[in-house]
Design an enzyme around this catalytic site. Sequence first.
Site, PDB file in Angstrom:
ATOM      1  CG  ASP A 150      50.222 107.565  19.865  1.00  0.00           C
ATOM      2  OD1 ASP A 150      51.050 107.931  20.705  1.00  0.00           O
ATOM      3  OD2 ASP A 150      49.159 108.172  19.621  1.00  0.00           O
ATOM      4  CD1 TRP A 193      52.820 111.329  22.739  1.00  0.00           C
ATOM      5  CD2 TRP A 193      53.245 109.977  24.476  1.00  0.00           C
ATOM      6  NE1 TRP A 193      52.099 110.179  22.554  1.00  0.00           N
ATOM      7  CE2 TRP A 193      52.334 109.332  23.606  1.00  0.00           C
ATOM      8  CE3 TRP A 193      53.642 109.337  25.645  1.00  0.00           C
ATOM      9  CZ2 TRP A 193      51.843 108.061  23.876  1.00  0.00           C
ATOM     10  CZ3 TRP A 193      53.155 108.071  25.910  1.00  0.00           C
ATOM     11  CH2 TRP A 193      52.268 107.446  25.027  1.00  0.00           C
ATOM     12  CG  ASP A 212      48.649 114.281  22.786  1.00  0.00           C
ATOM     13  OD1 ASP A 212      49.774 113.806  22.559  1.00  0.00           O
ATOM     14  OD2 ASP A 212      47.590 113.632  22.682  1.00  0.00           O
TER      15      ASP A 212
HETATM   16  C1  GLA Z   1      48.230 110.393  21.311  1.00  0.00           C
HETATM   17  C2  GLA Z   1      48.998 111.227  20.311  1.00  0.00           C
HETATM   18  C3  GLA Z   1      48.046 112.175  19.594  1.00  0.00           C
HETATM   19  C4  GLA Z   1      46.932 111.394  18.927  1.00  0.00           C
HETATM   20  C5  GLA Z   1      46.246 110.485  19.921  1.00  0.00           C
HETATM   21  C6  GLA Z   1      45.309 109.496  19.266  1.00  0.00           C
HETATM   22  O1  GLA Z   1      47.718 111.159  22.347  1.00  0.00           O
HETATM   23  O2  GLA Z   1      50.027 111.921  20.930  1.00  0.00           O
HETATM   24  O3  GLA Z   1      48.738 112.956  18.669  1.00  0.00           O
HETATM   25  O4  GLA Z   1      47.458 110.633  17.856  1.00  0.00           O
HETATM   26  O5  GLA Z   1      47.180 109.720  20.663  1.00  0.00           O
HETATM   27  O6  GLA Z   1      44.630 108.737  20.203  1.00  0.00           O
END
Ligand code: GLA
Length: 527
Positions: A150, A193, A212
């Site tokens: 991430d 993202w 997300d």
């Molecule tokens: C980000 C990622 C998610 C998840 C969260 C965990 O938001 O995009 O897919 O892994 O972190 O905290």
Amino acid sequence: MHRLFFASALVALSAYGYETPTMGWSSWNTYRVNIDESLIKSQADAMVATGLKDCGYDHINIDDGWFGGRDENGRHTTNLKRFPNGLKPVVDYIHSKGLKAGAYSDAGENTCGWKWDNDELSYQVGFYDHDAADAKFFFTETGFDFIKVDFCGGLPYGNAKGEKMSERERYTAIRKAIDAEGFPNVRMNICRWAYPGTWASEAGFSWRVTPDIAEGWENVRNTLNEGLLLAPYAYGGHYNDLDMLEVGRGMTLEEDRTHFAMWCVLASPLLIGCDLTTIKPETLELLKNRELIAIDQDPLGLQAAIVRQYADDRYAFVKDLGKLGGTVRCLAFYSWSDEASEFEIAFDEVDLGGKVKVRELVEGVDLGTMEGKLSCKVPAHGTRVFRLEGEKRLERRRYPAHWAFLSGYQELDPDARTANYGLVKGNNGKYQYTARRVGGAEGDYLLWRDVLSEAGGEYVLKFDVFPCDGAGFDVEVNGENAGFASKACDFTLKARLKAGPNTIRLSNDAEKMCTICGVDLEPAAQQ
Ligand code: GLA
């Protein structure tokens, strides 16, 4: 518009065969940071018991929430309430079920769970400053097979210095550390993202292209719509990741089907996000649809591209299956309209001629053999996916701009004014996707891959440019200079194509090229 494309000329094209998108289960969508040893083990058990493992779902991925901070030597510890025995027994258990284990970390310092889920122990646990030691921990010592990395800790809010780290530098360094530790086959998912840029395919096996996902049709639809134009970047066994599945988490059956079917059509990883121990029969049936799974896992590793946009909310997609340039293709009608709608497409628009055998894969029905065109009613929020088997493959005459790979394309910095796809009114008065702002720097180019010619030979290449708001460009066909296309030659050049797949590359290192709508190809003999 087409010429016949005989199968015999295409034997040489069947050499593709890539590792296919990751399938499995991930803890995040249902549990967020509230995970523990017995939960993960029970999901591994359920993966086997439900028969999902037999359908190819072979990863159990532990997402954020396992961290316990670093010890005085900088080594990882686990959250003792959740993983009192560390991660190794959990990974061993997953392996004992014949499954693979996926880990989660961050490219910077603090994880997203630290920031958004008050997970205090996830402080300074990311790879930053620990690349080699963490690669050793995850893969040599603990035995993970996969890692999602991430980026909250690489943003100013997620690290002690308040630094905005470079995504490219961080992910490339982590990849190198994993390789140096002896694990070049470990799949790394870049979780930034948005489409991070074309460098991502060197570091990541897959990369997230959206914020997300969350439960509910609107979230799923918005997530999906961000991936529609990214087909050129899923190539060579590397994939755009549309995020973990929300199937079985509250949408209607039709919406769940669209979600799952389109993830398959777009060759996204398939990571189930619901609780496998209480999964409903209809959810299981959908996730076990082997014909749709085969569309996702096709060895060509292609993401279907938009072949027709009927309206803002209705699209047709197409991709080859099994053999590049062959007679078997996947066609999908996707509608996010709130009304049911009629779709129709002529088979020659998807490069198939003669009689076409049609099977619809969402409902699993044989529609028999058809000629000319395919019509279909698609319900609101619906998708229908067809496996088409034509009698003949037709040679495509036009490659549109949005089928081209733009080396400078990225979505991280919206102000960078780098190469992108714009929907504009073209020379023919219709809205179409264009490639804008390509060129003006060394190595900034546009590339059509897999431009298929049945027999090879001399072709006239006419570039459709609109408006001519920039410079001309150098054209290379299969790496050979084919001339400079500009107003002076009416953007028309001749070049030799070989039988099979060709590349056409446009570049201008000094100036931005004019906006490209597409290229029309005509065998020179027919002129
Ligand atoms: C980000 C990622 C998610 C998840 C969260 C965990 O938001 O995009 O897919 O892994 O972190 O905290």
